[in-house]
Design an enzyme around this catalytic site. Structure first.
Site, PDB file in Angstrom:
ATOM      1  N   ALA A 122       0.771  -1.243   0.000  1.00  0.00           N
ATOM      2  CA  ALA A 122       0.000   0.000   0.000  1.00  0.00           C
ATOM      3  C   ALA A 122       0.807   1.302   0.000  1.00  0.00           C
ATOM      4  O   ALA A 122       0.305   2.321  -0.466  1.00  0.00           O
ATOM      5  CB  ALA A 122      -0.957   0.007   1.187  1.00  0.00           C
ATOM      6  N   PRO A 124       3.083   4.424  -0.944  1.00  0.00           N
ATOM      7  CA  PRO A 124       2.874   5.507   0.015  1.00  0.00           C
ATOM      8  C   PRO A 124       1.411   5.867   0.284  1.00  0.00           C
ATOM      9  O   PRO A 124       1.144   6.772   1.047  1.00  0.00           O
ATOM     10  CB  PRO A 124       3.592   6.682  -0.653  1.00  0.00           C
ATOM     11  N   GLY A 125       0.473   5.184  -0.366  1.00  0.00           N
ATOM     12  CA  GLY A 125      -0.930   5.428  -0.040  1.00  0.00           C
ATOM     13  C   GLY A 125      -1.741   6.105  -1.128  1.00  0.00           C
ATOM     14  O   GLY A 125      -2.923   6.388  -0.928  1.00  0.00           O
ATOM     15  N   LYS A 127      -2.912   4.893  -3.878  1.00  0.00           N
ATOM     16  CA  LYS A 127      -4.041   4.053  -4.317  1.00  0.00           C
ATOM     17  C   LYS A 127      -4.989   3.742  -3.162  1.00  0.00           C
ATOM     18  O   LYS A 127      -6.191   3.641  -3.362  1.00  0.00           O
ATOM     19  CB  LYS A 127      -3.516   2.785  -4.988  1.00  0.00           C
ATOM     20  N   CYS A 246       4.782  -0.815 -12.316  1.00  0.00           N
ATOM     21  CA  CYS A 246       5.186   0.345 -13.124  1.00  0.00           C
ATOM     22  C   CYS A 246       6.452  -0.015 -13.895  1.00  0.00           C
ATOM     23  O   CYS A 246       7.397   0.762 -13.957  1.00  0.00           O
ATOM     24  CB  CYS A 246       5.368   1.594 -12.256  1.00  0.00           C
TER      25      CYS A 246
END
Lengths: 319, 201
Positions: A122, A124-125, A127, A246
């Site tokens: 998760a 750095p947050g 999404k 990515c």
């Protein structure tokens, strides 16, 4: 605007030529362009129209390039370095600075209020905050991050964005999944935005090329297969997993999904709608051929929309 | 350690919030982490599931940090374990002039005494989540004061009360300040402060 030239390692360049064929020239040109600057309005705290008005009053030129997702803003103004993260609106959690391609996994996952969602990698947050916003802070999202320092960043971003339906856990992903399964937890939706070699972030993170090597991909591929294999067991029948990276490396993208399809006959690749230009998944790489279903995966290259590169697949547990 | 408040404890927090700010409803479950921090959880995970999860993995956070509660001074808000701890002398004694009858009106009596305010201090998120319910003890900032506030500075003004005040600039709710005789103390965390005057409010 032109960027500082990125020097590619020879092996990487050869692989990209093989992957892109006659589009390789476009890829090279895209590396010299500044990527789009984008933010996502945090609808847990402010309406899209109110945020747009406030930012325009600052003199920012804003466009909303995706009709179905007006929360996605592209900032056309030249801002001072770091300005996006220093505004009052950012400090109050009214928006999240996020690449457009990085917004797509949550859009594809499409979490709804009341669902049980697991965001396995998760930090750095970006999404998780997007997922919570789509869930309107209802239902539960478990956001996991094994690294303590990265977990703190996740926690701080979730707080800033007012995410109140989340539980943050800190454990190695596949072990967490195994133990959740043993304890009877099931999820409607799971996001695995997997750790990867990051080839798609060359422009925003030039260190990627310095750290790049072919062996790194094999190691990542092993970790990704393990994460996905453990997570699949947690899905309810009819539940969905979005797997994203990515990176452009097929070893970390199609090969991982192909491995899953072979090992878990109960899962199928779902067709997905991506609201920006993209390429289908590849079916052959070097001496390997992948399952026909992989054509429903999506690849986003920097020259498609002037964003970072991404790979996204949605899997459904059908039985 | 994570602890979900039971309905009695939740009622006590609501009573304090009602007295201090006029709040009528807490939109979620309250969880306590550490000595004083209260988190608001709107998820649907059951208490049993949360306990099970805690046995599986370190649970670092539940919900959003929404308030800090000054429990040590207010016996009726203490958990039984904490009450006995306090009785053993491991916590500071009650040092606010709170009479038996006023002990159930946290925050209000405090503003009438010469002692510092007690009760509940809302975080930035707490003030934003409850903004539509906040009816009293607010302080309207002007543009310059809002910039000072978000830069983390205390405001050298005479607020005319001793209480936790919700700081507000236009439609933005900016957490709580602690009003004393000659200033309003600032609690904006370092990471949330404006660092450049040119880009702020």
């Amino acid at each position: 605007m032109k960027m500082e030239k990125i020097i590619l390692k020879q092996k990487f360049e050869e692989r990209m030529k093989l992957l892109l064929g006659n589009e390789f020239g476009e890829f090279m040109e895209s590396l010299e362009k500044e990527p789009l600057v984008s933010i996502r309005a945090n609808e847990l705290k402010i309406s899209v129209s109110e945020l747009k008005k406030r930012l325009e009053e600052k003199g920012w030129k804003i466009s909303q390039p995706v009709k179905e997702h007006p929360e996605i803003f592209v900032i056309a103004s030249q801002l001072a370095p770091g300005e996006l993260g220093r505004t009052l609106e950012h400090l109050l959690g009214y928006y999240y600075v996020q690449e457009i391609s990085s917004m797509l996994p949550a859009i594809v996952l499409n979490p709804r209020p009341g669902e049980r969602v697991l965001d396995l990698c998760a930090s750095p947050g970006s999404k998780t905050t997007q997922i919570a916003s789509m869930m309107k802070n209802k239902g539960t999202v478990i956001a996991n991050e094994p690294d303590f320092r990265r977990m703190k960043i996740l926690s701080s971003n979730l707080e800033r964005c007012g995410v109140s339906n989340s539980i943050i856990t800190r454990k190695e992903g596949s072990r967490l999944c195994d133990e959740l399964h043993e304890n009877g937890f099931v999820f409607d939706k799971i996001l695995i935005d997997a750790p990867c070699s990051g080839e798609g972030t060359l422009r925003t993170n030039p260190k990627t090329m310095k750290m790049w090597n072919a062996n790194g991909m094999k190691k990542m591929s092993f970790i990704q297969k393990r994460l996905l294999s453990s997570a699949i067991k947690l899905l309810r029948i009819g539940g969905e997993i979005v797997y994203s990276t990515c990176t452009f490396a097929p070893e970390e993208d199609e090969e991982v999904v192909d491995f899953m399809l072979e090992r878990f006959p109960e899962i199928k690749v779902e067709k997905i709608l991506i609201p920006i230009d993209h390429h289908p998944g590849i079916l052959k790489w070097q001496n390997k051929e992948y399952d026909e279903e992989l054509k429903h995966s999506c690849r986003i290259f920097p020259f498609d929309n002037n964003t970072e590169g991404f790979f996204i697949t949605k899997l459904r547990k059908v039985k | 350690m994570i602890r979900l408040f039971n309905s009695k404890e939740t009622r006590e927090v609501l009573r304090a919030l009602r007295d201090q700010f006029g709040i009528q409803e807490i939109p979620g479950r309250i969880i306590k982490l550490g000595e004083e921090k209260l988190f608001l959880f709107t998820g649907d995970a059951t208490e049993e599931e949360i306990q099970k999860l805690e046995r599986i993995a370190p649970v670092e956070r539940l919900g959003v940090y929404f308030a800090k509660q000054n429990l040590l001074r207010v016996p009726h808000l203490l958990h039984p374990d904490e009450k006995s701890k306090q009785n053993q002398g491991s916590a500071p004694p009650i040092d606010v002039k709170v009479s038996k009858s006023s002990a159930s009106r946290v925050g209000v009596k405090a503003s009438e005494s010469s002692a510092p305010p007690i009760g509940i201090r809302l975080s930035i998120e707490g003030s934003q989540i409850l903004k539509n319910q906040i009816k009293k003890n607010t302080f309207e900032l002007d543009e310059k004061q809002a910039e000072e506030w978000m830069s983390g500075r205390e405001l050298n003004i005479r607020p005319g009360t001793r209480a936790f005040l919700v700081m507000k600039y236009k439609n933005d709710f900016l957490g709580c300040g602690k009003a004393s005789e000659e200033k309003i103390s600032n609690f904006i965390p370092k990471m949330r402060r404006l660092k450049n005057r040119d880009t702020g409010v």
